[in-house]
Design a protein around this motif. Structure first.
Motif, PDB file in Angstrom:
ATOM      1  N   HIS A 182      -3.359  21.451  -3.107  1.00 43.98           N
ATOM      2  CA  HIS A 182      -4.125  21.457  -1.864  1.00 43.98           C
ATOM      3  C   HIS A 182      -5.625  21.505  -2.113  1.00 43.98           C
ATOM      4  N   SER A 183      -6.043  22.180  -3.176  1.00 40.87           N
ATOM      5  CA  SER A 183      -7.477  22.249  -3.461  1.00 40.87           C
ATOM      6  C   SER A 183      -8.031  20.883  -3.811  1.00 40.87           C
ATOM      7  N   LEU A 184      -7.222  20.036  -4.465  1.00 39.83           N
ATOM      8  CA  LEU A 184      -7.670  18.689  -4.805  1.00 39.83           C
ATOM      9  C   LEU A 184      -7.758  17.813  -3.566  1.00 39.83           C
ATOM     10  N   ILE A 185      -6.825  18.021  -2.635  1.00 40.80           N
ATOM     11  CA  ILE A 185      -6.846  17.242  -1.393  1.00 40.80           C
ATOM     12  C   ILE A 185      -8.106  17.541  -0.590  1.00 40.80           C
ATOM     13  N   ASP A 186      -8.573  18.786  -0.633  1.00 36.05           N
ATOM     14  CA  ASP A 186      -9.789  19.144   0.097  1.00 36.05           C
ATOM     15  C   ASP A 186     -11.020  18.434  -0.454  1.00 36.05           C
ATOM     16  N   LYS A 187     -10.904  17.866  -1.651  1.00 30.87           N
ATOM     17  CA  LYS A 187     -12.052  17.201  -2.286  1.00 30.87           C
ATOM     18  C   LYS A 187     -11.993  15.684  -2.177  1.00 30.87           C
ATOM     19  N   ILE A 188     -11.123  15.152  -1.322  1.00 32.32           N
ATOM     20  CA  ILE A 188     -11.008  13.701  -1.200  1.00 32.32           C
ATOM     21  C   ILE A 188     -12.367  13.105  -0.833  1.00 32.32           C
ATOM     22  N   PRO A 189     -12.854  12.164  -1.637  1.00 29.80           N
ATOM     23  CA  PRO A 189     -14.188  11.608  -1.366  1.00 29.80           C
ATOM     24  C   PRO A 189     -14.157  10.564  -0.252  1.00 29.80           C
ATOM     25  N   GLY A 190     -15.315  10.407   0.383  1.00 31.15           N
ATOM     26  CA  GLY A 190     -15.449   9.339   1.362  1.00 31.15           C
ATOM     27  C   GLY A 190     -15.609   9.832   2.778  1.00 31.15           C
ATOM     28  N   CYS A 191     -15.659   8.870   3.686  1.00 28.62           N
ATOM     29  CA  CYS A 191     -15.819   9.116   5.115  1.00 28.62           C
ATOM     30  C   CYS A 191     -14.715   8.377   5.856  1.00 28.62           C
ATOM     31  N   GLN A 192     -14.212   8.963   6.933  1.00 32.92           N
ATOM     32  CA  GLN A 192     -13.105   8.341   7.657  1.00 32.92           C
ATOM     33  C   GLN A 192     -13.475   6.989   8.246  1.00 32.92           C
ATOM     34  N   ASN A 193     -14.738   6.750   8.489  1.00 31.25           N
ATOM     35  CA  ASN A 193     -15.164   5.479   9.071  1.00 31.25           C
ATOM     36  C   ASN A 193     -15.574   4.452   8.026  1.00 31.25           C
ATOM     37  N   ASP A 194     -15.480   4.804   6.761  1.00 29.10           N
ATOM     38  CA  ASP A 194     -15.844   3.882   5.684  1.00 29.10           C
ATOM     39  C   ASP A 194     -14.582   3.432   4.959  1.00 29.10           C
ATOM     40  N   ARG A 195     -14.187   2.201   5.190  1.00 32.82           N
ATOM     41  CA  ARG A 195     -12.936   1.703   4.635  1.00 32.82           C
ATOM     42  C   ARG A 195     -12.980   1.514   3.123  1.00 32.82           C
ATOM     43  N   ALA A 230       1.779   3.579   0.439  1.00 30.88           N
ATOM     44  CA  ALA A 230       0.329   3.403   0.369  1.00 30.88           C
ATOM     45  C   ALA A 230      -0.372   4.720   0.029  1.00 30.88           C
ATOM     46  N   THR A 231       0.111   5.818   0.588  1.00 30.13           N
ATOM     47  CA  THR A 231      -0.487   7.123   0.308  1.00 30.13           C
ATOM     48  C   THR A 231      -0.354   7.490  -1.161  1.00 30.13           C
ATOM     49  N   GLU A 232       0.809   7.243  -1.721  1.00 32.96           N
ATOM     50  CA  GLU A 232       1.025   7.562  -3.131  1.00 32.96           C
ATOM     51  C   GLU A 232       0.125   6.730  -4.032  1.00 32.96           C
ATOM     52  N   ILE A 233      -0.059   5.458  -3.696  1.00 29.03           N
ATOM     53  CA  ILE A 233      -0.938   4.595  -4.494  1.00 29.03           C
ATOM     54  C   ILE A 233      -2.377   5.089  -4.416  1.00 29.03           C
ATOM     55  N   CYS A 234      -2.804   5.481  -3.228  1.00 27.93           N
ATOM     56  CA  CYS A 234      -4.175   5.972  -3.068  1.00 27.93           C
ATOM     57  C   CYS A 234      -4.384   7.302  -3.776  1.00 27.93           C
ATOM     58  N   LEU A 235      -3.420   8.214  -3.636  1.00 26.20           N
ATOM     59  CA  LEU A 235      -3.575   9.537  -4.241  1.00 26.20           C
ATOM     60  C   LEU A 235      -3.491   9.498  -5.759  1.00 26.20           C
ATOM     61  N   SER A 236      -2.886   8.458  -6.305  1.00 28.39           N
ATOM     62  CA  SER A 236      -2.818   8.337  -7.762  1.00 28.39           C
ATOM     63  C   SER A 236      -4.213   8.182  -8.367  1.00 28.39           C
ATOM     64  N   GLN A 237      -5.184   7.793  -7.554  1.00 27.27           N
ATOM     65  CA  GLN A 237      -6.560   7.640  -8.034  1.00 27.27           C
ATOM     66  C   GLN A 237      -7.413   8.872  -7.766  1.00 27.27           C
ATOM     67  N   LEU A 238      -6.860   9.850  -7.067  1.00 24.90           N
ATOM     68  CA  LEU A 238      -7.664  10.969  -6.593  1.00 24.90           C
ATOM     69  C   LEU A 238      -8.291  11.758  -7.732  1.00 24.90           C
ATOM     70  N   ASP A 297     -13.084  13.580 -10.632  1.00 22.63           N
ATOM     71  CA  ASP A 297     -13.703  13.874 -11.931  1.00 22.63           C
ATOM     72  C   ASP A 297     -14.909  12.981 -12.194  1.00 22.63           C
ATOM     73  N   GLU A 298     -14.828  11.711 -11.792  1.00 28.03           N
ATOM     74  CA  GLU A 298     -15.908  10.751 -12.012  1.00 28.03           C
ATOM     75  C   GLU A 298     -16.361  10.197 -10.661  1.00 28.03           C
ATOM     76  N   PRO A 299     -17.340  10.794 -10.048  1.00 29.54           N
ATOM     77  CA  PRO A 299     -17.761  10.370  -8.697  1.00 29.54           C
ATOM     78  C   PRO A 299     -18.182   8.907  -8.610  1.00 29.54           C
ATOM     79  N   HIS A 300     -18.609   8.316  -9.718  1.00 31.34           N
ATOM     80  CA  HIS A 300     -19.080   6.933  -9.690  1.00 31.34           C
ATOM     81  C   HIS A 300     -17.949   5.930  -9.916  1.00 31.34           C
TER      82      HIS A 300
END
Length: 577
Positions: free
Chosen positions: A318-331, A411-419, A424-427
């Motif tokens: 759950h702590s990692l989920i709280d750090k999901i990068p990005g904005c909901q309006n930015d695809r 789709a969620t699993e594919i996206c979270l595999s990159q989390l 770790d690497e914001p760029h």
């Protein structure tokens, strides 16, 4: 003769409809494009290369089917066989649009004091608005939770006016309701009730509030609450036995539907966290306000619930989920991609299982109502896993086992595999999910083999979602053109799913390769719907008068617009006979 006189004869029979649609689709700021309307700026400012459209080698073709196909059973009964002289060709056009202008948030938490009829397990769900109320002093916790809930609703509908009441008395709630109705006038008012710190509702249809000294629970009949808020309104009840309130609220409306109150029965919407005999989930796996969390923060709730059910559970917490990068309006970010996919999935589920008039009412008329009902579908899926069944009025068919949820999980699993790498690497560049590419491929497969005698394409709402995406919009428009070319029944379905605001936005595009496709799509709409043909003709008439009476500079700018407009009118007249 005044310019207004030129428009009078052609608008005489459809003035109400015309004024409504010009306001609804051309210039409204609250039209819901899946929460990503700003991506339209990318579409109109950049050209897409048809040769560079990416494809996938595998289409997502579901193997199981949902039996609740209510919206398609009587489709052939009302589909128009051609243009209508009266201007109304199908039931896709709503007769009125109601906005939610005011929101009343009533929280009865009474932190640190358990209601007498609640026996809690240990460990027990404690989080309210993702905040532990026991991590700070009770008054501060109550204030913090209220502010967070206010901010969550503000993200759903920024333009609404909000009133917050924390552990209120009956008189305070009455004052808030009267104030909200006075402010909203004839528009909709939302009443959100969190009753986690008071007893369950009574069989007589009463919710509990407090006295001024907080020594007694005071009952408030739903009939009184309804008389204060009046109609139109939407109620959200997050408490155990919430179905008791819904039953007491709805049943009198049904019995009186033949009387004077029958006209207002459709102006009331109820969302309840569980049925009358059920208690909210107490497992520490869920927050205490799991229903509210699903409605107001669907991505956070969906991911936390999904974490314990995915093969990635060993690497995600759950702590990692709280750090999901990005904005909901930015695809282009992970959070934006997930929000985009969830919007597409819930829209597709609703369009495929609901009757057309109910879909239009709940998912196309009011921005806030549409978002709440999309998230309600998620709430049903998550809470049913805890043997709790959210209910609504109007009643919806069960959707928690719809096969589109499998596509969401994938789709969620594919996206979270990159989390992990993204945190770790914001760029690190985020790689989008293949979800939309696969859904477009599935739609293309349907076009190759489908017809008006087959089940309608379930991917149609998803196709609309990608019309403003630079990566998919060219392919989506090509496929949409093929679909509309199948006949008037296809145009009617596209209008019923909500194509019009998208087309009106895209008509402003400067991408050369999109113009002929958009003109074809717009012409198909005009050929089916005489109301819009009248609008275009009158606009062209006024524009042409201004063109003749203006200088050279205006004429140069207007020449192309006049040519395109006249071409649409001429071709539509030809198609429409």
């Amino acid at each position: 003769m005044a310019l207004g006189d030129l428009m009078t004869p052609r608008f005489s029979q459809s003035s109400v409809t015309v004024s409504y649609h010009l306001g609804e689709c051309s210039s409204r700021g609250d039209v819901d494009f899946g929460g990503h309307s700003k991506d339209f700026e990318t579409v109109i400012s950049r050209s897409s290369n048809s040769a560079g459209v990416t494809t996938t080698r595998m289409a997502y073709l579901p193997q199981n089917f949902v039996l609740c196909e209510l919206r398609h059973e009587a489709f052939d009964d009302y589909v128009s066989s051609g243009p209508s002289e009266g201007g109304l060709v199908s039931k896709w056009r709503p007769k009125n649009r109601i906005k939610t202008e005011c929101v009343a948030l009533v929280l009865c938490l009474n932190i640190s004091v358990d209601p007498p009829d609640v026996i809690k397990i240990s460990p027990c769900a404690r989080m309210e608005c993702w905040t532990d109320p026991f991590s700070m002093a009770a008054p501060k916790a109550l204030e913090t939770i209220g502010e967070i809930l206010h901010a969550q609703y503000k993200r759903l509908q920024p333009r609404a006016w909000y009133k917050l009441q924390l552990d209120p008395t009956v008189e305070e709630v009455k004052k808030v309701c009267n104030t909200c109705r006075e402010y909203a006038k004839s528009e909709r008012v939302l009443f959100h009730y969190n009753g986690h710190g008071v007893p369950k509702p009574t069989a007589n249809g009463e919710i509990w509030l407090f006295d001024e000294s907080y020594t007694q629970y005071i009952p408030l009949p739903i009939s009184d609450l309804d008389s204060w808020l009046m109609r139109p309104s939407i109620y959200v009840f997050d408490c155990s036995a919430a179905g008791m309130i819904a039953n007491a609220f709805v049943e009198p409306q049904v019995w009186n539907s033949s009387g004077s109150s029958g006209s207002s029965i459709k102006d009331c919407i109820v969302l309840a966290a569980c049925e009358a005999h059920e208690t909210l989930p107490q497992s520490a796996e869920f927050p205490a306000d799991v229903f509210t969390s699903c409605l107001t923060t669907p991505i956070e709730m969906a991911l936390r619930w999904f974490c314990s059910r995915t093969l990635l559970c060993d690497t995600l917490d759950h702590s990692l989920i709280d750090k999901i990068p990005g904005c909901q309006n930015d695809r282009k970010t992970l959070l934006g991609e997930l929000n985009w996919i969830l919007t597409a999935v819930t829209d597709a589920i609703a369009w495929n299982v609901l009757p057309n008039d109910l879909f239009q009412r709940l998912f196309r008329q009011d921005l806030l109502v549409a978002r709440l009902f999309r998230n309600f579908l998620l709430a049903e899926r998550i809470m049913r896993s805890a043997n709790c069944s959210p209910i609504s009025y109007p009643m919806l068919p069960s959707t928690h086992q719809h096969h589109m949820w499998d596509a969401w999980d994938m789709a969620t699993e594919i996206c979270l595999s990159q989390l992990q790498s993204l945190v770790d690497e914001p760029h690190t560049e985020f790689q989008p999910s293949p979800f939309f590419t696969e859904q477009l491929k599935a739609f293309e497969v349907w076009l190759d083999h489908g017809s008006k005698h087959n089940k309608p394409p379930e991917q149609l709402p998803i196709v609309l979602q990608v019309l403003f995406s630079h990566d998919h919009h060219f392919r989506a428009l090509v496929l949409l053109r093929r679909f509309l070319d199948m006949g008037t029944w296809a145009v009617d379905q596209a209008l019923s799913v909500g194509i019009l605001p998208y087309v009106l936005k895209l008509l402003q595009t400067i991408a050369v390769e999109l113009r002929h496709i958009l003109i074809f799509i717009w012409t198909k709409i005009l050929a089916l719907d005489k109301v819009y043909l009248d609008i275009i003709w009158n606009i062209w008439t006024i524009f042409y008068i201004l063109y003749l009476s203006s200088g050279i500079q205006f004429k140069r700018k207007a020449k192309q617009s006049l040519t395109v407009t006249m071409s649409c009118v001429s071709v539509a007249d030809m198609f429409g006979g």
